[in-house]
Design an enzyme around this catalytic site. Structure first.
Site, PDB file in Angstrom:
ATOM      1  N   GLU A 389       0.826  -1.291  -0.089  1.00  0.00           N
ATOM      2  CA  GLU A 389       0.028   0.053  -0.073  1.00  0.00           C
ATOM      3  C   GLU A 389       0.947   1.217   0.024  1.00  0.00           C
ATOM      4  O   GLU A 389       0.262   2.325   0.583  1.00  0.00           O
ATOM      5  CB  GLU A 389      -0.819   0.047   1.232  1.00  0.00           C
ATOM      6  CG  GLU A 389      -2.123  -0.984   1.074  1.00  0.00           C
ATOM      7  CD  GLU A 389      -3.294  -0.774   2.094  1.00  0.00           C
ATOM      8  OE1 GLU A 389      -2.757  -0.095   3.104  1.00  0.00           O
ATOM      9  OE2 GLU A 389      -4.292  -1.020   1.742  1.00  0.00           O
ATOM     10  N   GLU A 462      -6.699  -7.662  -0.938  1.00  0.00           N
ATOM     11  CA  GLU A 462      -7.375  -7.463   0.488  1.00  0.00           C
ATOM     12  C   GLU A 462      -8.948  -6.986   0.302  1.00  0.00           C
ATOM     13  O   GLU A 462      -9.036  -6.266  -0.800  1.00  0.00           O
ATOM     14  CB  GLU A 462      -6.642  -6.460   1.484  1.00  0.00           C
ATOM     15  CG  GLU A 462      -5.366  -6.803   1.946  1.00  0.00           C
ATOM     16  CD  GLU A 462      -4.655  -5.886   2.586  1.00  0.00           C
ATOM     17  OE1 GLU A 462      -5.520  -5.049   3.424  1.00  0.00           O
ATOM     18  OE2 GLU A 462      -3.399  -5.753   2.636  1.00  0.00           O
TER      19      GLU A 462
HETATM   20  C1  GAL Z   1      -4.927  -2.508   4.479  1.00  0.00           C
HETATM   21  C2  GAL Z   1      -3.643  -3.135   5.201  1.00  0.00           C
HETATM   22  C3  GAL Z   1      -3.720  -3.919   6.209  1.00  0.00           C
HETATM   23  C4  GAL Z   1      -4.667  -4.012   7.223  1.00  0.00           C
HETATM   24  C5  GAL Z   1      -6.053  -3.627   6.681  1.00  0.00           C
HETATM   25  C6  GAL Z   1      -7.223  -3.326   7.410  1.00  0.00           C
HETATM   26  O1  GAL Z   1      -4.840  -1.131   4.259  1.00  0.00           O
HETATM   27  O2  GAL Z   1      -2.868  -3.377   3.688  1.00  0.00           O
HETATM   28  O3  GAL Z   1      -2.450  -4.368   6.596  1.00  0.00           O
HETATM   29  O4  GAL Z   1      -4.271  -2.701   7.945  1.00  0.00           O
HETATM   30  O5  GAL Z   1      -5.892  -2.360   5.615  1.00  0.00           O
HETATM   31  O6  GAL Z   1      -8.310  -3.511   6.727  1.00  0.00           O
END
Ligand code: GAL
Length: 749
Positions: A389, A462
């Site tokens: 990210e 994610e």
């Molecule tokens: C993303 C990140 C993860 C976690 C997640 C929570 O932005 O890559 O490590 O923080 O959000 O939803």
């Protein structure tokens, strides 16, 4: 010939460091510890994340066997968080930056065979040092300190094999080839003609092929390259049958010798614009992110527990890929992924922040160490070469891509971003798609994300996470919505060929910094809690498997009249792989068959059954004021009842269930297993609001990690028992307040 000796037992540890300590051989004030070791045991939640961010000192009294005099000796460290300096008898020998990758320090130039023992000192700095990834900004996880992975001693001849890289070729042809690159370390410029013998064996130990090649060291070529050709009868590595082979490389030159063994698999893996292909067949990726952390001991879990996580993901959640977010994880975990047929997307350490030149140098070095450590794992199908990210940094990421390709031309690269229209320097646009807030989405269109005029290989790495944190003991309706968000996203991905698949955020709840989480230093983003006890959302994954493998019938309910708003349990979402479900409410068995919602969720192999008010009137199981009854749900497969779930109308504590993951543990080194404690009702269900105290008592060569008085959370709790490097029987007594006590015995051999 090499000799590798584990050095995990009998270290000395002090939770402080000051200059000059490497000179002291006085061990007073040190405590004896074994590896893996955490620099401090932490509470379950509500602790200050600064607690583990300090410098500490480890010492080891090293005795190298006399016969090794003249050998090249290395100390191998598998993982030390975050910066380490290694000394022998007070002399500085080496340092390492980065807590997730291995390093080695050569010690024979300083080792003194005339001393009874030589003193190894390791200064460990577990602070968030700004020149080391992932540090420098805020990160949503903790990087627990200590020598938290294994250490070994390697004794070698002056020329030895440092590493091998095995590349499979013609994998889908009847006869396959194998390219083997042998990386030598030639410490005293040994020259001469020698041989390299390469042997490939199947899992049963049968030799597939063995061949001896001449090897000349005069040319200085390194690595040496060899090829086995025409390999017949090889079985592919895939998700159902993860066939593995062992490769052995034996070197002989000028009276020196060495060997190196590794496991490999034959498979092709390719992300294309229309999906992911394993051995030429398209596979929709249904994956989950894993943090390598645990309650109390953070990262310091031994092999068995690392392996267990892979088993949970493959055999309980039935996912087909794990992302090792956001760093290289234990080789034990990866080995298990190889064995089980669980794909892996692994990435270099980092989180959003990109640091300065020195930081970037360490990042590149960590990337190299990761690839060199892991390149033979058939389970790994993608290298993550971007800081998770982070913003675009074309110069940096052109370089990380180049490095990955140079080290391993056989694998594609990805790089996880949350920004759209990012410059695609990798093979796969890997994107965290958090669009779904219950209404929007559930997923974005790939070209809207990439901004490119054409489709590219694309994967959602994610989703969910902070968009809908959910505790295992949260209200039933919230847990239902939590699970439905997973379902909607899996469904959408299933219908879109331009999405190779999705990787949910995330497998397990995890401790985090104050800047994230629920204020108690926990992100409740898992489909399981920190103890790996399932939430309802996990059943979305679990149910996507043939009932022939495992019948699944998991209704999202605690079965109570008044837990939900207005009352009742409808709509009742049932994650199941059955053909249909029948319901008995009280004594009344309904004739009605409830079928999976295939029309609503055509993108998943096994949509849930949903019993709602269109199918059932509130009078049957709903309305406030009517008599509440127990129920039986029965799942049918090919018209046979194959699975049943019973609910009681009047649950009371009835059974204390105490289940250890393993019965036999290892006495030679630190080992551990999880014990799950539940208080169950008359129907075998959890009592989600029973916050009772549980006392744990242990006898024998074992220790409970964390406190020995715990409370049930959502009706269940677990703990890990760790061995003390001694054989015997560990007896654990678990005492509840309501349903007596139970004893489990673990054998340590
Ligand atoms: C993303 C990140 C993860 C976690 C997640 C929570 O932005 O890559 O490590 O923080 O959000 O939803």
């Amino acid at each position: 010939m090499r000799e590798i000796i584990d050095l995990n037992n009998g270290w000395y540890y002090k939770a402080e460091y000051h200059e000059g300590m490497e000179q002291q051989d006085d061990l007073s004030g040190f405590t004896q510890v074994d590896l893996p070791h955490t620099n401090i045991e932490l509470p379950y939640n509500y602790f200050d994340e600064k607690n583990f961010q300090f410098q500490s000192c480890y010492k080891y009294l090293l005795q190298i066997p006399r016969h090794a005099q003249g050998k090249v000796c290395y100390l191998h460290f598998s993982g030390v968080m975050a910066y380490a300096r290694v000394y022998l008898n007070g002399s500085f020998l080496g340092e390492h930056r980065g807590g997730y990758t291995p390093f080695a320090v050569r010690i024979d130039p300083v080792y003194d065979f005339d001393r009874e023992h030589n003193l190894v000192t390791v200064m460990v700095d577990s602070r968030e040092l700004e020149d080391i990834p992932p540090f420098g900004g805020q990160i949503d996880y903790l990087t627990y300190g200590g020598i938290y992975r294994e250490v070994s001693l390697g004794l070698y001849d002056p020329v030895f094999i440092k590493n091998i890289k095995v590349e499979t070729e013609q994998v889908l042809a009847a006869e396959k080839d194998l390219k083997v690159k042998v990386f030598l370390e030639n410490t005293s410029a040994v020259q001469g003609d020698g041989t390299v013998r390469i042997t490939l064996q199947d899992a049963a130990g049968a030799v597939v092929q063995t061949q001896t090649f001449p090897a000349t060291l005069n040319s200085g070529a390194n690595p040496l390259e060899f090829k086995l050709t025409g390999l017949k009868g090889i079985k592919l590595w895939d998700l159902e049958e993860p066939n593995l082979y062992e490769i052995q490389v034996e070197l002989e030159v000028n009276g020196y010798s060495d060997y190196y063994r590794d496991r490999i698999g034959f498979r092709t893996a390719a992300f294309r614009p229309d999906g992911f292909y394993l051995n030429g067949k398209r596979v929709k990726i249904v994956g989950i992110n894993r943090h390598q952390s645990y309650p109390y001991v953070g990262y310091a879990m031994p092999r068995r527990v690392q392996e267990k996580d892979a088993e949970i993901l493959k055999n309980e959640l039935h996912v087909n890929l794990v992302r090792t977010s956001h760093y290289p994880q234990s080789v034990h975990f990866l080995n298990k992924c190889d064995e089980l047929g669980l794909l892996v997307f692994t990435e270099l350490p980092g989180w959003q922040h990109i640091g300065g030149d020195q930081w970037k140098k360490v990042a590149r070095e960590n990337l190299r160490e990761m690839i060199e450590r892991d390149w033979n794992h058939p389970s790994i199908v993608l290298w993550g070469v971007r800081i998770n990210e982070s913003q675009d940094d074309d110069e940096f990421y052109t370089e990380t891509n180049r490095l990955a390709k140079q080290l391993d031309p056989t694998r594609q690269t990805g790089g996880v971003r949350y920004i759209t229209d990012s410059n695609l320097l990798e093979d796969v646009y890997t994107f965290n798609d958090f669009i779904h807030d219950g209404e929007k989405g559930p997923l974005r269109d790939q070209q809207e994300v990439t901004g490119l005029p054409h489709k590219v290989p694309y994967m959602v790495t994610e989703f969910n996470g902070h968009m809908f944190p959910t505790k295992r003991f949260d209200q039933e309706e919230r847990q239902m919505e939590h699970s439905l968000r997973y379902l909607r996203i899996l469904n959408a991905a299933g219908l879109d060929d331009s999405i190779a698949g999705t990787i949910g955020w995330c497998a397990f709840d995890y401790n985090t910094h104050k800047d994230f989480g629920a204020g108690d230093r926990i992100c409740y983003h898992g489909v399981m809690d920190m103890f790996r006890v399932p939430k309802f959302a996990s059943y979305v994954y679990k149910s996507q498997v043939s009932p022939a493998v495992e019948p699944v019938l998991e209704p999202v309910t605690f079965w109570a009249r008044g837990e939900r708003s207005i009352g009742g349990v409808l709509p009742l979402v049932i994650y199941t792989n059955c053909d249909y479900v029948q319901l008995q409410f009280g004594e009344e068995k309904l004739e009605q068959k409830f079928y999976p919602r295939r029309e609503e969720y055509p993108g998943v192999p096994y949509p849930p059954v949903i019993i709602d008010y269109t199918a059932l009137s509130p009078e049957v199981v709903g309305a406030w004021g009517l008599k509440w009854e127990g129920a039986v749900l029965t799942g049918y497969y090919r018209d046979q009842p194959i699975v049943e779930k019973r609910f009681c109308a009047d649950p009371v504590p009835t059974v204390l269930s105490v289940a250890a993951d393993d019965q036999i543990l290892n006495a030679a080194q630190k080992d551990a297993t999880r014990v799950v404690v539940k208080v169950l009702d008359q129907c075998g269900n959890l009592l989600p609001f029973l916050d009772e105290i549980i006392h744990l008592e242990v006898e024998g060569p074992g220790r409970i990690q964390g406190p020995s008085t715990v409370v049930l959370k959502g009706g269940a709790i677990a703990f890990w028992v760790e061995t003390r490097n001694a054989p015997g029987v560990i007896t654990i007594t678990v005492r509840s307040q309501s349903v007596g006590e139970k004893t489990v015995r673990l054998e340590v051999v």
